[in-house]
Design a protein around this motif. Structure first.
Motif, PDB file in Angstrom:
ATOM      1  N   ALA A 126       0.541 -13.639 -10.073  1.00  0.00           N
ATOM      2  CA  ALA A 126       0.992 -12.971 -11.292  1.00  0.00           C
ATOM      3  C   ALA A 126      -0.169 -12.658 -12.233  1.00  0.00           C
ATOM      4  N   LYS A 127      -1.258 -13.436 -12.131  1.00  0.00           N
ATOM      5  CA  LYS A 127      -2.391 -13.241 -13.034  1.00  0.00           C
ATOM      6  C   LYS A 127      -3.379 -12.202 -12.543  1.00  0.00           C
ATOM      7  N   VAL A 128      -3.269 -11.793 -11.271  1.00  0.00           N
ATOM      8  CA  VAL A 128      -4.249 -10.870 -10.680  1.00  0.00           C
ATOM      9  C   VAL A 128      -4.334  -9.561 -11.442  1.00  0.00           C
ATOM     10  N   GLU A 129      -3.181  -8.980 -11.785  1.00  0.00           N
ATOM     11  CA  GLU A 129      -3.168  -7.669 -12.448  1.00  0.00           C
ATOM     12  C   GLU A 129      -3.899  -7.709 -13.791  1.00  0.00           C
ATOM     13  N   ASP A 130      -3.662  -8.739 -14.586  1.00  0.00           N
ATOM     14  CA  ASP A 130      -4.336  -8.865 -15.879  1.00  0.00           C
ATOM     15  C   ASP A 130      -5.833  -9.068 -15.705  1.00  0.00           C
ATOM     16  N   GLU A 131      -6.209  -9.862 -14.706  1.00  0.00           N
ATOM     17  CA  GLU A 131      -7.624 -10.126 -14.453  1.00  0.00           C
ATOM     18  C   GLU A 131      -8.364  -8.846 -14.076  1.00  0.00           C
ATOM     19  N   VAL A 132      -7.788  -8.090 -13.151  1.00  0.00           N
ATOM     20  CA  VAL A 132      -8.429  -6.847 -12.695  1.00  0.00           C
ATOM     21  C   VAL A 132      -8.493  -5.834 -13.836  1.00  0.00           C
ATOM     22  N   ASP A 133      -7.412  -5.706 -14.585  1.00  0.00           N
ATOM     23  CA  ASP A 133      -7.373  -4.773 -15.708  1.00  0.00           C
ATOM     24  C   ASP A 133      -8.430  -5.113 -16.760  1.00  0.00           C
ATOM     25  N   HIS A 134      -8.677  -6.409 -16.940  1.00  0.00           N
ATOM     26  CA  HIS A 134      -9.660  -6.858 -17.930  1.00  0.00           C
ATOM     27  C   HIS A 134     -11.096  -6.600 -17.470  1.00  0.00           C
ATOM     28  N   ARG A 135     -11.333  -6.628 -16.162  1.00  0.00           N
ATOM     29  CA  ARG A 135     -12.701  -6.589 -15.649  1.00  0.00           C
ATOM     30  C   ARG A 135     -13.161  -5.232 -15.125  1.00  0.00           C
ATOM     31  N   SER A 211      -8.040  10.989  -4.316  1.00  0.00           N
ATOM     32  CA  SER A 211      -7.321  11.271  -5.567  1.00  0.00           C
ATOM     33  C   SER A 211      -6.757  10.005  -6.222  1.00  0.00           C
ATOM     34  N   GLU A 212      -6.575   8.945  -5.463  1.00  0.00           N
ATOM     35  CA  GLU A 212      -5.950   7.745  -6.005  1.00  0.00           C
ATOM     36  C   GLU A 212      -6.981   6.844  -6.679  1.00  0.00           C
ATOM     37  N   GLY A 213      -6.590   6.221  -7.789  1.00  0.00           N
ATOM     38  CA  GLY A 213      -7.471   5.297  -8.496  1.00  0.00           C
ATOM     39  C   GLY A 213      -7.567   3.944  -7.796  1.00  0.00           C
ATOM     40  N   CYS A 214      -8.636   3.195  -8.096  1.00  0.00           N
ATOM     41  CA  CYS A 214      -8.895   1.935  -7.393  1.00  0.00           C
ATOM     42  C   CYS A 214      -8.189   0.730  -8.007  1.00  0.00           C
ATOM     43  N   GLU A 215      -7.888   0.777  -9.315  1.00  0.00           N
ATOM     44  CA  GLU A 215      -7.332  -0.411  -9.962  1.00  0.00           C
ATOM     45  C   GLU A 215      -6.038  -0.874  -9.302  1.00  0.00           C
ATOM     46  N   ALA A 216      -5.110   0.039  -9.122  1.00  0.00           N
ATOM     47  CA  ALA A 216      -3.820  -0.331  -8.537  1.00  0.00           C
ATOM     48  C   ALA A 216      -3.985  -0.832  -7.110  1.00  0.00           C
ATOM     49  N   LEU A 217      -4.924  -0.231  -6.360  1.00  0.00           N
ATOM     50  CA  LEU A 217      -5.122  -0.634  -4.962  1.00  0.00           C
ATOM     51  C   LEU A 217      -5.808  -1.991  -4.857  1.00  0.00           C
ATOM     52  N   VAL A 218      -6.735  -2.279  -5.780  1.00  0.00           N
ATOM     53  CA  VAL A 218      -7.392  -3.594  -5.794  1.00  0.00           C
ATOM     54  C   VAL A 218      -6.357  -4.678  -6.114  1.00  0.00           C
ATOM     55  N   VAL A 219      -5.516  -4.419  -7.110  1.00  0.00           N
ATOM     56  CA  VAL A 219      -4.465  -5.382  -7.470  1.00  0.00           C
ATOM     57  C   VAL A 219      -3.538  -5.617  -6.282  1.00  0.00           C
ATOM     58  N   LYS A 220      -3.141  -4.531  -5.629  1.00  0.00           N
ATOM     59  CA  LYS A 220      -2.242  -4.641  -4.474  1.00  0.00           C
ATOM     60  C   LYS A 220      -2.890  -5.444  -3.353  1.00  0.00           C
ATOM     61  N   LYS A 221      -4.172  -5.196  -3.096  1.00  0.00           N
ATOM     62  CA  LYS A 221      -4.884  -5.902  -2.034  1.00  0.00           C
ATOM     63  C   LYS A 221      -4.971  -7.397  -2.327  1.00  0.00           C
ATOM     64  N   LEU A 222      -5.343  -7.746  -3.548  1.00  0.00           N
ATOM     65  CA  LEU A 222      -5.480  -9.155  -3.914  1.00  0.00           C
ATOM     66  C   LEU A 222      -4.131  -9.865  -3.905  1.00  0.00           C
ATOM     67  N   GLN A 223      -3.083  -9.176  -4.330  1.00  0.00           N
ATOM     68  CA  GLN A 223      -1.747  -9.781  -4.302  1.00  0.00           C
ATOM     69  C   GLN A 223      -1.257  -9.970  -2.867  1.00  0.00           C
ATOM     70  N   GLU A 224      -1.616  -9.035  -1.988  1.00  0.00           N
ATOM     71  CA  GLU A 224      -1.262  -9.187  -0.577  1.00  0.00           C
ATOM     72  C   GLU A 224      -1.937 -10.414   0.022  1.00  0.00           C
ATOM     73  N   ILE A 225      -3.217 -10.601  -0.336  1.00  0.00           N
ATOM     74  CA  ILE A 225      -3.964 -11.752   0.173  1.00  0.00           C
ATOM     75  C   ILE A 225      -3.330 -13.049  -0.306  1.00  0.00           C
ATOM     76  N   MET A 226      -2.925 -13.066  -1.575  1.00  0.00           N
ATOM     77  CA  MET A 226      -2.273 -14.261  -2.112  1.00  0.00           C
ATOM     78  C   MET A 226      -0.930 -14.503  -1.407  1.00  0.00           C
ATOM     79  N   MET A 227      -0.248 -13.429  -1.023  1.00  0.00           N
ATOM     80  CA  MET A 227       1.017 -13.585  -0.311  1.00  0.00           C
ATOM     81  C   MET A 227       0.801 -14.171   1.077  1.00  0.00           C
ATOM     82  N   TYR A 228      -0.360 -13.873   1.702  1.00  0.00           N
ATOM     83  CA  TYR A 228      -0.654 -14.477   2.999  1.00  0.00           C
ATOM     84  C   TYR A 228      -0.666 -15.997   2.877  1.00  0.00           C
ATOM     85  N   ILE A 229      -1.285 -16.485   1.801  1.00  0.00           N
ATOM     86  CA  ILE A 229      -1.341 -17.933   1.573  1.00  0.00           C
ATOM     87  C   ILE A 229       0.066 -18.481   1.346  1.00  0.00           C
TER      88      ILE A 229
END
Length: 270
Positions: A126-135, A211-229
């Motif tokens: 849940a914290k990944v999106e805020d972290e990525v948006d901040h950085r 054409s697609e921005g990276c922020e949403a894709l980075v958040v999605k990737k990191l959340q997917e990784i957390m879901m693996y765990i």
């Protein structure tokens, strides 16, 4: 009085050798759990290592290193499961109810640990999106286009790997320090579509760029990784629960009086 009321079970009798039928169940349980524990350990350690490797590629986009805590715990659990697997294989020699009881206690501790991993996984997911948006804006402002620079390598890697450009789209590059300094009206070559060999990154040819921005894709990737765990921990927690249930069934089949023990030993009951 002792013969009329029945013998009171002693501590020694609790840890005595089991009957034949119970022993066969215990031996089968130990053997199968020993093999399964070693396999589970390998899978959990692989998942944890994958998270660490991926974190190294995306660590510029979030500061909270505590996100790695679930990965650390799951590797530790995997190591413990490997040890438990070895103990399970060796415990067939002991033929002891005490050994099985100890085994159940260890499984319970591992089960609790895996539940903790699931909870932490959901918290940090849940914290990944805020972290990525901040950085992410800070990382893009540090881009200078040279390979030795860590931020530049991270951005070029992410844009190529995730097939994205800029934070929300390629036009975000116009607000970066690097774009204003170069003054060539182009974005990094990592924004170019992989199939195009003659792309120069020029904004006059936006069809050549992702054409697609990276922020949403980075958040999605990191959340997917957390879901693996989370899924790995949930799956093996369920297996641990089943293992504890089987072990408890074996323990509950122990004889309650000497006559019953003799019947089992004599082969009257299967």
């Amino acid at each position: 009085w002792g013969s009329e009321l029945g013998a009171v079970p002693s501590l020694e009798s609790t840890c005595r050798a089991p009957g034949r039928g119970e022993l066969n169940l215990a031996l089968n349980f130990y053997e199968h759990w020993g093999r399964g524990g070693c396999a589970a350990a390998g899978i959990l350690c692989y998942v944890g290592a994958y998270v660490f490797i991926t974190y190294d590629d995306y660590d510029h986009f979030f500061e909270d290193v505590y996100t790695l805590i679930p990965a650390v715990i799951i590797i530790a659990v995997g190591t413990l499961l490997f040890i438990i697997g070895l103990i399970g294989c060796c415990a067939t020699i002991r033929e002891s109810r005490c050994g099985l009881a100890t085994f159940v206690i260890i499984l319970l501790l591992v089960f609790v640990t895996e539940v903790v991993v699931v909870v932490l996984g959901y918290i940090y997911r849940a914290k990944v999106e805020d972290e990525v948006d901040h950085r992410i804006q800070k990382v893009y402002n540090r881009y200078n286009g040279t390979n030795p620079d860590a931020a530049s390598r991270a951005i070029d890697y992410v844009q190529r790997q995730l097939r994205c450009c800029g934070i929300h789209n390629y036009s975000d590059w116009e607000n970066t320090i690097w774009f204003k300094q170069t003054k060539n009206n182009s974005v990094p070559l990592s924004c170019c579509k992989a199939a195009l060999s003659n792309c120069t990154g020029s904004l006059t040819r936006p069809m050549d760029l992702y054409s697609e921005g990276c922020e949403a894709l980075v958040v999605k990737k990191l959340q997917e990784i957390m879901m693996y765990i989370i899924w790995a921990a949930l799956a093996f927690a369920a297996i641990q629960l089943l293992g504890m249930l089987c072990a408890c069934i074996v323990l509950c089949r122990r004889s309650r009086d000497p006559a019953y023990e003799l019947l089992i030993a004599g082969g009257t009951y299967a």
